[in-house]
Design a protein around this motif. Sequence first.
Motif, PDB file in Angstrom:
ATOM      1  N   PHE A  33       0.863  -1.184   0.000  1.00 34.76           N
ATOM      2  CA  PHE A  33       0.000   0.000   0.000  1.00 34.76           C
ATOM      3  C   PHE A  33       0.904   1.242   0.000  1.00 34.76           C
ATOM      4  CE2 PHE A  33      -2.257  -3.373   2.370  1.00 34.76           C
ATOM      5  CZ  PHE A  33      -3.353  -3.545   1.531  1.00 34.76           C
ATOM      6  N   ALA A  34       1.591   1.450  -1.094  1.00 34.33           N
ATOM      7  CA  ALA A  34       2.647   2.464  -1.158  1.00 34.33           C
ATOM      8  C   ALA A  34       2.133   3.873  -0.927  1.00 34.33           C
ATOM      9  CB  ALA A  34       3.357   2.376  -2.512  1.00 34.33           C
ATOM     10  N   ALA A  35       0.879   4.135  -1.242  1.00 32.83           N
ATOM     11  CA  ALA A  35       0.338   5.483  -1.086  1.00 32.83           C
ATOM     12  C   ALA A  35      -0.298   5.705   0.281  1.00 32.83           C
ATOM     13  CB  ALA A  35      -0.689   5.758  -2.180  1.00 32.83           C
ATOM     14  N   ALA A  36      -0.371   4.670   1.086  1.00 29.89           N
ATOM     15  CA  ALA A  36      -1.055   4.767   2.375  1.00 29.89           C
ATOM     16  C   ALA A  36      -0.177   5.429   3.428  1.00 29.89           C
ATOM     17  CB  ALA A  36      -1.488   3.386   2.848  1.00 29.89           C
ATOM     18  N   HIS A  37      -0.826   6.067   4.381  1.00 28.74           N
ATOM     19  CA  HIS A  37      -0.159   6.658   5.540  1.00 28.74           C
ATOM     20  C   HIS A  37      -0.206   5.623   6.659  1.00 28.74           C
ATOM     21  CE1 HIS A  37       0.481   9.223   9.075  1.00 28.74           C
ATOM     22  NE2 HIS A  37       0.983  10.127   8.257  1.00 28.74           N
ATOM     23  N   ILE A  38       0.962   5.140   7.088  1.00 34.05           N
ATOM     24  CA  ILE A  38       1.037   4.081   8.096  1.00 34.05           C
ATOM     25  C   ILE A  38       1.442   4.688   9.429  1.00 34.05           C
ATOM     26  CG2 ILE A  38       2.163   1.933   8.780  1.00 34.05           C
ATOM     27  CD1 ILE A  38       2.617   1.312   5.841  1.00 34.05           C
ATOM     28  N   THR A  39       0.589   4.484  10.435  1.00 31.72           N
ATOM     29  CA  THR A  39       0.856   4.951  11.794  1.00 31.72           C
ATOM     30  C   THR A  39       1.059   3.748  12.703  1.00 31.72           C
ATOM     31  OG1 THR A  39      -0.489   6.940  11.490  1.00 31.72           O
ATOM     32  CG2 THR A  39      -0.050   6.258  13.755  1.00 31.72           C
ATOM     33  N   VAL A  40       2.091   3.801  13.514  1.00 35.43           N
ATOM     34  CA  VAL A  40       2.382   2.751  14.488  1.00 35.43           C
ATOM     35  C   VAL A  40       1.929   3.216  15.863  1.00 35.43           C
ATOM     36  CG1 VAL A  40       4.292   1.704  15.776  1.00 35.43           C
ATOM     37  CG2 VAL A  40       4.262   1.602  13.281  1.00 35.43           C
ATOM     38  N   ALA A  41       1.254   2.330  16.587  1.00 40.13           N
ATOM     39  CA  ALA A  41       0.860   2.618  17.965  1.00 40.13           C
ATOM     40  C   ALA A  41       1.404   1.509  18.866  1.00 40.13           C
ATOM     41  CB  ALA A  41      -0.657   2.706  18.085  1.00 40.13           C
ATOM     42  N   GLY A  42       2.026   1.904  19.969  1.00 32.42           N
ATOM     43  CA  GLY A  42       2.593   0.932  20.902  1.00 32.42           C
ATOM     44  C   GLY A  42       3.256   1.658  22.054  1.00 32.42           C
ATOM     45  N   ARG A  43       3.903   0.894  22.912  1.00 35.06           N
ATOM     46  CA  ARG A  43       4.635   1.505  24.014  1.00 35.06           C
ATOM     47  C   ARG A  43       5.637   2.529  23.476  1.00 35.06           C
ATOM     48  NH1 ARG A  43       4.776  -2.212  28.443  1.00 35.06           N
ATOM     49  NH2 ARG A  43       2.624  -2.968  28.692  1.00 35.06           N
ATOM     50  N   ALA A  44       5.964   3.523  24.297  1.00 35.50           N
ATOM     51  CA  ALA A  44       6.899   4.568  23.861  1.00 35.50           C
ATOM     52  C   ALA A  44       8.235   3.975  23.428  1.00 35.50           C
ATOM     53  CB  ALA A  44       7.096   5.581  24.989  1.00 35.50           C
ATOM     54  N   SER A  45       8.682   2.924  24.130  1.00 38.31           N
ATOM     55  CA  SER A  45       9.963   2.308  23.784  1.00 38.31           C
ATOM     56  C   SER A  45       9.909   1.641  22.411  1.00 38.31           C
ATOM     57  CB  SER A  45      10.368   1.291  24.849  1.00 38.31           C
ATOM     58  OG  SER A  45       9.349   0.318  25.033  1.00 38.31           O
ATOM     59  N   ALA A  46       8.780   0.994  22.094  1.00 36.12           N
ATOM     60  CA  ALA A  46       8.640   0.368  20.776  1.00 36.12           C
ATOM     61  C   ALA A  46       8.592   1.421  19.679  1.00 36.12           C
ATOM     62  CB  ALA A  46       7.389  -0.506  20.737  1.00 36.12           C
ATOM     63  N   CYS A  47       7.892   2.531  19.943  1.00 33.56           N
ATOM     64  CA  CYS A  47       7.847   3.616  18.949  1.00 33.56           C
ATOM     65  C   CYS A  47       9.241   4.188  18.719  1.00 33.56           C
ATOM     66  CB  CYS A  47       6.894   4.708  19.426  1.00 33.56           C
ATOM     67  SG  CYS A  47       5.142   4.233  19.420  1.00 33.56           S
ATOM     68  N   ALA A  48      10.008   4.367  19.802  1.00 31.63           N
ATOM     69  CA  ALA A  48      11.364   4.895  19.659  1.00 31.63           C
ATOM     70  C   ALA A  48      12.252   3.933  18.876  1.00 31.63           C
ATOM     71  CB  ALA A  48      11.958   5.161  21.042  1.00 31.63           C
ATOM     72  N   LEU A  49      12.054   2.638  19.102  1.00 30.13           N
ATOM     73  CA  LEU A  49      12.846   1.642  18.375  1.00 30.13           C
ATOM     74  C   LEU A  49      12.583   1.711  16.875  1.00 30.13           C
ATOM     75  CD1 LEU A  49      14.758  -0.894  18.878  1.00 30.13           C
ATOM     76  CD2 LEU A  49      12.680  -2.245  18.503  1.00 30.13           C
ATOM     77  N   LEU A  50      11.319   1.882  16.497  1.00 30.58           N
ATOM     78  CA  LEU A  50      10.941   1.870  15.079  1.00 30.58           C
ATOM     79  C   LEU A  50      11.087   3.233  14.412  1.00 30.58           C
ATOM     80  CD1 LEU A  50       7.758  -0.369  15.434  1.00 30.58           C
ATOM     81  CD2 LEU A  50      10.024  -1.079  14.643  1.00 30.58           C
ATOM     82  N   ALA A  51      11.294   4.274  15.197  1.00 29.11           N
ATOM     83  CA  ALA A  51      11.447   5.621  14.633  1.00 29.11           C
ATOM     84  C   ALA A  51      12.640   5.650  13.686  1.00 29.11           C
ATOM     85  CB  ALA A  51      11.640   6.634  15.755  1.00 29.11           C
ATOM     86  N   GLY A  52      12.478   6.392  12.603  1.00 33.31           N
ATOM     87  CA  GLY A  52      13.542   6.514  11.612  1.00 33.31           C
ATOM     88  C   GLY A  52      13.338   5.647  10.388  1.00 33.31           C
ATOM     89  N   LEU A  53      12.464   4.657  10.481  1.00 29.12           N
ATOM     90  CA  LEU A  53      12.175   3.837   9.303  1.00 29.12           C
ATOM     91  C   LEU A  53      11.394   4.687   8.309  1.00 29.12           C
ATOM     92  CD1 LEU A  53      11.249   0.508  11.115  1.00 29.12           C
ATOM     93  CD2 LEU A  53      13.319   0.970   9.772  1.00 29.12           C
ATOM     94  N   PRO A  54      11.868   4.825   7.081  1.00 28.34           N
ATOM     95  CA  PRO A  54      11.298   5.811   6.166  1.00 28.34           C
ATOM     96  C   PRO A  54       9.896   5.499   5.689  1.00 28.34           C
ATOM     97  CG  PRO A  54      12.939   4.459   5.044  1.00 28.34           C
ATOM     98  CD  PRO A  54      13.021   4.107   6.497  1.00 28.34           C
ATOM     99  N   TRP A  55       9.454   4.262   5.885  1.00 22.79           N
ATOM    100  CA  TRP A  55       8.126   3.895   5.396  1.00 22.79           C
ATOM    101  C   TRP A  55       7.083   3.875   6.516  1.00 22.79           C
ATOM    102  CZ3 TRP A  55       8.952  -0.554   8.098  1.00 22.79           C
ATOM    103  CH2 TRP A  55      10.229  -1.107   8.025  1.00 22.79           C
ATOM    104  N   LEU A  56       7.423   4.431   7.675  1.00 24.40           N
ATOM    105  CA  LEU A  56       6.449   4.657   8.739  1.00 24.40           C
ATOM    106  C   LEU A  56       6.261   6.162   8.869  1.00 24.40           C
ATOM    107  CD1 LEU A  56       7.648   2.070  11.422  1.00 24.40           C
ATOM    108  CD2 LEU A  56       5.878   1.791   9.674  1.00 24.40           C
ATOM    109  N   HIS A  57       5.007   6.586   8.971  1.00 20.60           N
ATOM    110  CA  HIS A  57       4.723   8.013   8.841  1.00 20.60           C
ATOM    111  C   HIS A  57       4.273   8.682  10.131  1.00 20.60           C
ATOM    112  CE1 HIS A  57       3.859   5.979   4.909  1.00 20.60           C
ATOM    113  NE2 HIS A  57       4.821   6.816   4.582  1.00 20.60           N
ATOM    114  N   GLY A  58       3.970   7.908  11.152  1.00 28.85           N
ATOM    115  CA  GLY A  58       3.539   8.504  12.406  1.00 28.85           C
ATOM    116  C   GLY A  58       3.578   7.497  13.537  1.00 28.85           C
ATOM    117  N   PHE A  59       3.643   8.011  14.763  1.00 29.85           N
ATOM    118  CA  PHE A  59       3.729   7.158  15.943  1.00 29.85           C
ATOM    119  C   PHE A  59       2.809   7.695  17.035  1.00 29.85           C
ATOM    120  CE2 PHE A  59       7.694   6.717  13.682  1.00 29.85           C
ATOM    121  CZ  PHE A  59       7.939   5.365  13.723  1.00 29.85           C
ATOM    122  N   VAL A  60       2.143   6.774  17.721  1.00 34.11           N
ATOM    123  CA  VAL A  60       1.319   7.132  18.871  1.00 34.11           C
ATOM    124  C   VAL A  60       1.745   6.246  20.033  1.00 34.11           C
ATOM    125  CG1 VAL A  60      -1.002   7.278  19.835  1.00 34.11           C
ATOM    126  CG2 VAL A  60      -0.624   7.802  17.409  1.00 34.11           C
TER     127      VAL A  60
END
Length: 265
Positions: A33-60
């Motif tokens: 789904f190349a045109a989709a906006h992908i948001t990750v939701a999880g513990r703050a530590s998991a969001c920090a771990l995944l931050a920086g991946l260019p194909w993730l667009h938001g974190f909660v």
Amino acid sequence: MADPIQKILVLVPNWLGDAAMSTPALRALHKRFAAAHITVAGRASACALLAGLPWLHGFVALPARPNLLKLVQLGRRLRPHSRDLAVVLPHGFRAALLARLSGAARRLGYDRDRRALLLTDAVPPHREHGAIRPIYMAKEYLDLVRRLGCEDDGEGLELRAAPEAVAAARAHLGDGGPVVGIAAGAAFGPSKRWPAEYYARLADILAERAGARCVLLTGPGEENTREAVQAAARTRLIECDRGQPTIDTLKAAVSQLDLLVGNDS
């Protein structure tokens, strides 16, 4: 014709190792789904771990074990991100309930923990002789998103460290022999830990015989372990985080290693 799936919410696992093993599935979602906006939701530590991946667009960032009222509030907060699809990677009931409360039109997850009614796409878990059996988590997550037409690109796990954090880590390392990480901590106490003096002796041997630059990696709450290894070692152990570890400094340090020695944690 535009793909009808434009907003994707992915609920990721709490444990950092499991979150890392979700990256092939997350990347596969992006490629499907190349045109989709992908948001990750999880513990703050998991969001920090995944931050920086260019194909993730938001974190909660989500709190630990929210009660029903908090889940309802979180569901409202997630609605802008989950309109078309929610992918539930954790096995727990709360995760599926949160996906339902987010209002996602389609909710994909494994059929376990009596949560099938909360999902629109309840996928049977892996079984052997009728019993649910664990499999490699990266494969489990990929098998789940295959129901959406996603494919494994074979590139494996992927994390990204912030360039400024990598530059800071390199400044601590200097020049020399191979870089070896010493991860002496463990989440479940002494039963999971190799003794601190053994790590110290290993660092001494690697420095003496291979000219290794040994980097001490510890997490929050592991101050006693860090001090014990430092006190027992003759060689200087590098601390890229200056004794104040974060997920960002950990990713940066690990990205520079030639070898990592650690516990089952």
